[in-house]
Scaffold this motif. Structure first.
Motif, PDB file in Angstrom:
ATOM      1  N   ASP A  65       0.967  -1.087   0.142  1.00  0.00           N
ATOM      2  CA  ASP A  65       0.316  -0.165  -0.383  1.00  0.00           C
ATOM      3  C   ASP A  65       0.547   1.196   0.341  1.00  0.00           C
ATOM      4  OD1 ASP A  65       1.038  -0.035   2.605  1.00  0.00           O
ATOM      5  OD2 ASP A  65      -1.183  -0.171   3.298  1.00  0.00           O
ATOM      6  N   GLY A  66       0.098   2.879  -0.201  1.00  0.00           N
ATOM      7  CA  GLY A  66       0.727   3.790   0.213  1.00  0.00           C
ATOM      8  C   GLY A  66       2.143   3.863   1.227  1.00  0.00           C
ATOM      9  N   LEU A  67       1.694   3.363   2.792  1.00  0.00           N
ATOM     10  CA  LEU A  67       2.683   3.727   3.745  1.00  0.00           C
ATOM     11  C   LEU A  67       3.813   2.668   3.190  1.00  0.00           C
ATOM     12  CD1 LEU A  67      -0.076   3.073   6.358  1.00  0.00           C
ATOM     13  CD2 LEU A  67       1.314   5.355   5.394  1.00  0.00           C
ATOM     14  N   LYS A  68       3.735   1.482   3.006  1.00  0.00           N
ATOM     15  CA  LYS A  68       4.488   0.936   2.782  1.00  0.00           C
ATOM     16  C   LYS A  68       5.176   1.140   1.153  1.00  0.00           C
ATOM     17  CE  LYS A  68       3.390  -3.594   4.400  1.00  0.00           C
ATOM     18  NZ  LYS A  68       2.139  -4.824   3.873  1.00  0.00           N
ATOM     19  N   LEU A  69       4.992   1.532   0.462  1.00  0.00           N
ATOM     20  CA  LEU A  69       5.784   2.434  -0.702  1.00  0.00           C
ATOM     21  C   LEU A  69       6.830   3.875   0.166  1.00  0.00           C
ATOM     22  CD1 LEU A  69       6.259   3.246  -3.568  1.00  0.00           C
ATOM     23  CD2 LEU A  69       3.571   3.884  -4.126  1.00  0.00           C
ATOM     24  N   VAL A  83       4.570  12.761  -0.500  1.00  0.00           N
ATOM     25  CA  VAL A  83       3.015  13.325  -0.176  1.00  0.00           C
ATOM     26  C   VAL A  83       1.970  12.314  -0.471  1.00  0.00           C
ATOM     27  CG1 VAL A  83       1.193  14.684  -0.668  1.00  0.00           C
ATOM     28  CG2 VAL A  83       3.661  15.346  -1.014  1.00  0.00           C
ATOM     29  N   ALA A  84       1.199  11.710   1.270  1.00  0.00           N
ATOM     30  CA  ALA A  84       0.441  10.774   1.173  1.00  0.00           C
ATOM     31  C   ALA A  84      -1.360  11.007   1.117  1.00  0.00           C
ATOM     32  CB  ALA A  84       0.528   9.877   2.216  1.00  0.00           C
ATOM     33  N   THR A  85      -1.772  10.926   0.895  1.00  0.00           N
ATOM     34  CA  THR A  85      -3.478  10.804   0.737  1.00  0.00           C
ATOM     35  C   THR A  85      -4.248   9.392   0.658  1.00  0.00           C
ATOM     36  OG1 THR A  85      -5.290  12.106   0.152  1.00  0.00           O
ATOM     37  CG2 THR A  85      -3.847  10.965  -1.594  1.00  0.00           C
ATOM     38  N   ILE A  91      -3.548   8.639   9.111  1.00  0.00           N
ATOM     39  CA  ILE A  91      -2.803   8.785   9.666  1.00  0.00           C
ATOM     40  C   ILE A  91      -2.595   9.597  10.370  1.00  0.00           C
ATOM     41  CG2 ILE A  91      -0.287   8.791   7.485  1.00  0.00           C
ATOM     42  CD1 ILE A  91      -2.259   6.775   7.446  1.00  0.00           C
ATOM     43  N   THR A  92      -0.674   9.429  10.632  1.00  0.00           N
ATOM     44  CA  THR A  92      -0.382  10.567  11.942  1.00  0.00           C
ATOM     45  C   THR A  92       0.922  10.312  11.020  1.00  0.00           C
ATOM     46  OG1 THR A  92       0.713   8.449  12.636  1.00  0.00           O
ATOM     47  CG2 THR A  92      -1.593   8.929  14.199  1.00  0.00           C
ATOM     48  N   LYS A  93       1.267  11.385  11.876  1.00  0.00           N
ATOM     49  CA  LYS A  93       2.797  11.270  11.253  1.00  0.00           C
ATOM     50  C   LYS A  93       3.882  10.042  11.226  1.00  0.00           C
ATOM     51  CE  LYS A  93       3.948  16.716  11.886  1.00  0.00           C
ATOM     52  NZ  LYS A  93       3.837  17.571  12.128  1.00  0.00           N
ATOM     53  N   SER A 100       7.543  13.737   5.463  1.00  0.00           N
ATOM     54  CA  SER A 100       6.486  13.055   4.435  1.00  0.00           C
ATOM     55  C   SER A 100       5.356  14.055   4.934  1.00  0.00           C
ATOM     56  CB  SER A 100       6.170  11.504   5.220  1.00  0.00           C
ATOM     57  OG  SER A 100       6.838  10.835   4.276  1.00  0.00           O
ATOM     58  N   ARG A 101       4.103  14.160   4.305  1.00  0.00           N
ATOM     59  CA  ARG A 101       2.758  15.338   4.254  1.00  0.00           C
ATOM     60  C   ARG A 101       1.907  13.829   3.842  1.00  0.00           C
ATOM     61  NH1 ARG A 101       4.128  20.317   3.326  1.00  0.00           N
ATOM     62  NH2 ARG A 101       6.625  20.611   4.718  1.00  0.00           N
ATOM     63  N   PHE A 102       1.139  14.154   5.054  1.00  0.00           N
ATOM     64  CA  PHE A 102      -0.383  13.869   4.781  1.00  0.00           C
ATOM     65  C   PHE A 102      -1.811  14.018   4.347  1.00  0.00           C
ATOM     66  CE2 PHE A 102      -3.888  12.120   6.062  1.00  0.00           C
ATOM     67  CZ  PHE A 102      -4.739  10.921   5.294  1.00  0.00           C
ATOM     68  N   ILE A 103      -2.182  14.388   3.437  1.00  0.00           N
ATOM     69  CA  ILE A 103      -3.024  15.620   2.769  1.00  0.00           C
ATOM     70  C   ILE A 103      -4.365  14.582   2.475  1.00  0.00           C
ATOM     71  CG2 ILE A 103      -3.947  16.977   1.289  1.00  0.00           C
ATOM     72  CD1 ILE A 103      -1.208  18.256   1.427  1.00  0.00           C
ATOM     73  N   PRO A 104      -5.489  14.878   3.780  1.00  0.00           N
ATOM     74  CA  PRO A 104      -6.930  13.749   3.691  1.00  0.00           C
ATOM     75  C   PRO A 104      -8.157  14.267   2.311  1.00  0.00           C
ATOM     76  CG  PRO A 104      -7.235  15.073   5.529  1.00  0.00           C
ATOM     77  CD  PRO A 104      -5.572  15.473   5.218  1.00  0.00           C
ATOM     78  N   LYS A 105      -7.837  13.181   2.056  1.00  0.00           N
ATOM     79  CA  LYS A 105      -9.351  13.343   0.519  1.00  0.00           C
ATOM     80  C   LYS A 105     -10.426  13.636   1.174  1.00  0.00           C
ATOM     81  CE  LYS A 105      -7.239   9.328  -2.412  1.00  0.00           C
ATOM     82  NZ  LYS A 105      -7.053   8.197  -3.415  1.00  0.00           N
ATOM     83  N   PRO A 106     -10.999  14.175   0.929  1.00  0.00           N
ATOM     84  CA  PRO A 106     -11.392  15.336  -0.275  1.00  0.00           C
ATOM     85  C   PRO A 106     -10.077  16.145  -0.583  1.00  0.00           C
ATOM     86  CG  PRO A 106     -13.301  15.622   0.281  1.00  0.00           C
ATOM     87  CD  PRO A 106     -12.902  14.159   1.271  1.00  0.00           C
ATOM     88  N   TYR A 107      -8.903  16.141  -1.483  1.00  0.00           N
ATOM     89  CA  TYR A 107      -8.378  17.551  -0.472  1.00  0.00           C
ATOM     90  C   TYR A 107      -8.286  18.654  -2.221  1.00  0.00           C
ATOM     91  CZ  TYR A 107      -5.976  14.492  -4.628  1.00  0.00           C
ATOM     92  OH  TYR A 107      -5.599  13.419  -5.708  1.00  0.00           O
ATOM     93  N   SER A 108      -7.793  19.721  -1.008  1.00  0.00           N
ATOM     94  CA  SER A 108      -8.178  20.993  -2.860  1.00  0.00           C
ATOM     95  C   SER A 108      -6.975  20.865  -3.634  1.00  0.00           C
ATOM     96  CB  SER A 108      -8.515  22.259  -2.207  1.00  0.00           C
ATOM     97  OG  SER A 108      -7.573  22.829  -1.356  1.00  0.00           O
ATOM     98  N   PRO A 109      -7.052  21.156  -4.846  1.00  0.00           N
ATOM     99  CA  PRO A 109      -5.822  21.786  -5.323  1.00  0.00           C
ATOM    100  C   PRO A 109      -4.479  22.443  -4.652  1.00  0.00           C
ATOM    101  CG  PRO A 109      -7.417  22.042  -7.179  1.00  0.00           C
ATOM    102  CD  PRO A 109      -8.131  21.769  -5.352  1.00  0.00           C
ATOM    103  N   ARG A 110      -5.442  23.560  -3.625  1.00  0.00           N
ATOM    104  CA  ARG A 110      -3.929  24.388  -3.787  1.00  0.00           C
ATOM    105  C   ARG A 110      -3.549  23.714  -2.490  1.00  0.00           C
ATOM    106  NH1 ARG A 110      -6.946  27.046   0.462  1.00  0.00           N
ATOM    107  NH2 ARG A 110      -5.313  26.383   1.932  1.00  0.00           N
TER     108      ARG A 110
END
Length: 139
Positions: A65-69, A83-85, A91-93, A100-110
């Protein structure tokens, strides 16, 4: 002198979400590569030395998955930023490699573009910083 645009590898198994992310990241001035899953992403990273940031979903089919990646990338290609989503996982730090950064979905383009710009500025700054020289005693 020609300036090189940062390269972002987008890893997303949902076709429409991946296409939207590609359009958003390209419009922000980045070069973009794409992968459907972590296995494809690893193959791309093995062939390309110019990837600056990997923007990955967490939930994906395949061998990882993305965390293992993210952990694999940090182990093999430490300079690459991540950057993971996710729209489902909490997800915690501590779940992601440092920096790394975590941004939850739905995310904004900004949100995505700001994170990518910040990480690529950080990367270019790190690359131009003088490396500390070790004295013979420090070896």
């Amino acid at each position: 002198m020609e300036t090189k645009r940062p390269v972002v590898l987008i890893v997303e198994d949902e076709f429409l979400i991946r296409m939207d992310a590609i359009d958003m990241v390209k419009a922000a001035g980045f070069d973009v590569l794409e992968a459907n899953n972590a296995d494809e992403a690893i193959a791309i990273l093995e062939d390309r030395l110019d990837v600056t940031v990997v923007f990955t979903d967490i939930q994906m089919p395949g061998s990882m998955d993305g965390l293992k990646l993210a952990a694999a990338i940090r182990g093999r290609w430490p300079p690459i930023k991540i950057v993971a989503t996710s729209g489902m996982a909490e997800i915690t730090k501590e779940d992601l490699p440092s920096g790394s950064r975590f941004i939850p979905k739905p995310y904004s383009p900004r949100e995505i573009v700001e994170a990518l710009r910040e990480l690529t500025i950080q990367t270019s700054t790190e690359a131009t910083m003088p490396k500390p020289e070790l004295s013979p005693e420090g070896l």
